[in-house]
Enzyme design. Sequence first.
Site, PDB file in Angstrom:
ATOM      1  CG  PHE A 148      -1.311   1.560  -6.359  1.00  0.00           C
ATOM      2  CD1 PHE A 148      -1.148   1.344  -4.998  1.00  0.00           C
ATOM      3  CD2 PHE A 148      -0.189   1.580  -7.164  1.00  0.00           C
ATOM      4  CE1 PHE A 148       0.110   1.138  -4.461  1.00  0.00           C
ATOM      5  CE2 PHE A 148       1.075   1.379  -6.638  1.00  0.00           C
ATOM      6  CZ  PHE A 148       1.217   1.154  -5.274  1.00  0.00           C
ATOM      7  CE1 TYR A 179       3.978  -6.112  -5.418  1.00  0.00           C
ATOM      8  CE2 TYR A 179       5.086  -6.422  -7.520  1.00  0.00           C
ATOM      9  CZ  TYR A 179       4.395  -5.614  -6.634  1.00  0.00           C
ATOM     10  OH  TYR A 179       4.142  -4.315  -6.972  1.00  0.00           O
ATOM     11  CE  LYS A 180      -0.044  -5.381  -4.967  1.00  0.00           C
ATOM     12  NZ  LYS A 180       0.489  -4.603  -3.860  1.00  0.00           N
ATOM     13  NE  ARG A 216      -2.199  -1.652   2.563  1.00  0.00           N
ATOM     14  CZ  ARG A 216      -1.754  -1.790   1.316  1.00  0.00           C
ATOM     15  NH1 ARG A 216      -2.537  -1.488   0.300  1.00  0.00           N
ATOM     16  NH2 ARG A 216      -0.538  -2.197   1.069  1.00  0.00           N
ATOM     17  CG  ASP A 262      -4.249  -2.824 -10.874  1.00  0.00           C
ATOM     18  OD1 ASP A 262      -4.022  -3.975 -10.441  1.00  0.00           O
ATOM     19  OD2 ASP A 262      -3.431  -1.891 -10.792  1.00  0.00           O
TER      20      ASP A 262
HETATM   21  C1  LIG Z   1      -3.355  -1.762  -7.408  1.00  0.00           C
HETATM   22  C2  LIG Z   1      -1.893  -1.756  -7.704  1.00  0.00           C
HETATM   23  N1  LIG Z   1      -1.474  -1.574  -8.968  1.00  0.00           N
HETATM   24  C3  LIG Z   1      -0.162  -1.537  -9.274  1.00  0.00           C
HETATM   25  C4  LIG Z   1       0.794  -1.692  -8.289  1.00  0.00           C
HETATM   26  C5  LIG Z   1       2.265  -1.520  -8.610  1.00  0.00           C
HETATM   27  O1  LIG Z   1       2.770  -2.471  -9.389  1.00  0.00           O
HETATM   28  P1  LIG Z   1       4.310  -2.521  -9.815  1.00  0.00           P
HETATM   29  O2  LIG Z   1       5.109  -1.754  -8.796  1.00  0.00           O
HETATM   30  O3  LIG Z   1       4.620  -3.978  -9.711  1.00  0.00           O
HETATM   31  O4  LIG Z   1       4.413  -1.980 -11.163  1.00  0.00           O
HETATM   32  C6  LIG Z   1       0.420  -1.927  -6.981  1.00  0.00           C
HETATM   33  C7  LIG Z   1       1.442  -2.127  -5.940  1.00  0.00           C
HETATM   34  O5  LIG Z   1       1.206  -2.264  -4.782  1.00  0.00           O
HETATM   35  C8  LIG Z   1      -0.966  -1.942  -6.677  1.00  0.00           C
HETATM   36  O6  LIG Z   1      -1.366  -2.117  -5.419  1.00  0.00           O
END
Ligand SMILES: Cc1ncc(COP(=O)(O)O)c(C=O)c1O
Length: 403
Positions: free
Chosen positions: A116, A211-212, A362, A186
């Site tokens: 990501f 939030y997921k 997705r 992560d």
């Molecule tokens: C794997 C992963 N890490 C980090 C994040 C981003 O996190 P944040 O925007 O809450 O810092 C996301 C967001 O979709 C994600 O999918």
Amino acid sequence: MDDADPLAGLRDRFTLPDGLIYLDGNSLGALPAAVAPRLAGVVGHEWGQRLIRSWNEAAWFTAPGRVAAAVARLIGADADEVAVADSTSVNLFKILIAGARMRPGRGTLIMHAGDFPTDVYIGSSAAELAGLRLRFVDSPAQAPAAIDDDTALVAMSHVDFRTGELADVTAITEAAHSAGALVCWDLSHSAGALDLDLHAVAADLAVGCGYKYLNGGPGAPGYAMVARRHHDALITPLPGWIGHADPFAMSPRYAPAAGVARLAAGTPPMLSLLAMESSLSALDGVSPQALRTKAAALTSYFVELVDALPAARRGELTVASPRDPARRGAQVSLRHEQAYGLVRALIEREVIGDFRTPDLARFGFAPAYLRFADVWDAVTIIADVLDGGAHRDPRFAVRAGVT
Ligand SMILES: Cc1ncc(COP(=O)(O)O)c(C=O)c1O
């Protein structure tokens, strides 16, 4: 299948619009029914009437610890190994710098180039600040071979955000440990949908989103996990007053709070945090294993139905996720040249997924509130859209800000 689903009753703990097929819980989870009344009370009474007294009276100050305990249960950690604070991006920064400090004398951080984007950006900055060389691998599977005795840290996502493919947590963690390195996972796309058990894999460090599949609401706090054996060596690069051993001593000198509590930097976002506390109650009594089993069944059913579409209807649509449910998270991505138009046309038909550039549609299958009937309906509507050509509508030539 819905009648036989042991988690079927959980859907009643969520508020979902009638007729909507919500396949985007991997981006923003649905609203648990308990959240709105709780927030109304927090805003109207605790904030509106009781004001600053609520930090003590309404136990606001201890809320991060309570939320951490609820998250810890879902990722196989102990409550005192998890801190809920900040965003995933900020937590990743703190954890990568802290992890590098736990391995002085080593010079390399290994990451997945296709991870990501925030992970890659934050990893690049953390590596530079910590004086590490950042070495990218093209897939998590290449990580074990890349690890050597110069490796300080390996940091990657458990679930590939594009394809849903799972990294081999055990193999990567073992390879890192046998070379004396640490691993940070992560878990943004894992917690609340999969059953990764951090203790069972002897994980060192982890971060993830609220939030997921934890349904904490837009911009909910993220979390960080540090295994207890690393607490003594844990030094945060953001030593704020809330992570001080005694914030109200107002000391000019920083002294870290015990364990992961030192990862708190500033004042917690109380409205979001209390929303997340009530959202997590929607998963009370539900085991990660049950969530994983249902997620695998939902995604397998989706793949089966897409595969069963006659070739003439399916056209160029292909499954981009692993077909083996043991190698797949709670999402399935479909590849299509006009994936963006397909996602937009589906949203107009009340089937919500998302688009990931350049050609992936997705779909996330949150096991807590989706029904097998939703999967059936979604594939029927996908086939209808492809038949009718709605995905080719010129309106979809322009992309919206958030895809
Ligand atoms: C794997 C992963 N890490 C980090 C994040 C981003 O996190 P944040 O925007 O809450 O810092 C996301 C967001 O979709 C994600 O999918």
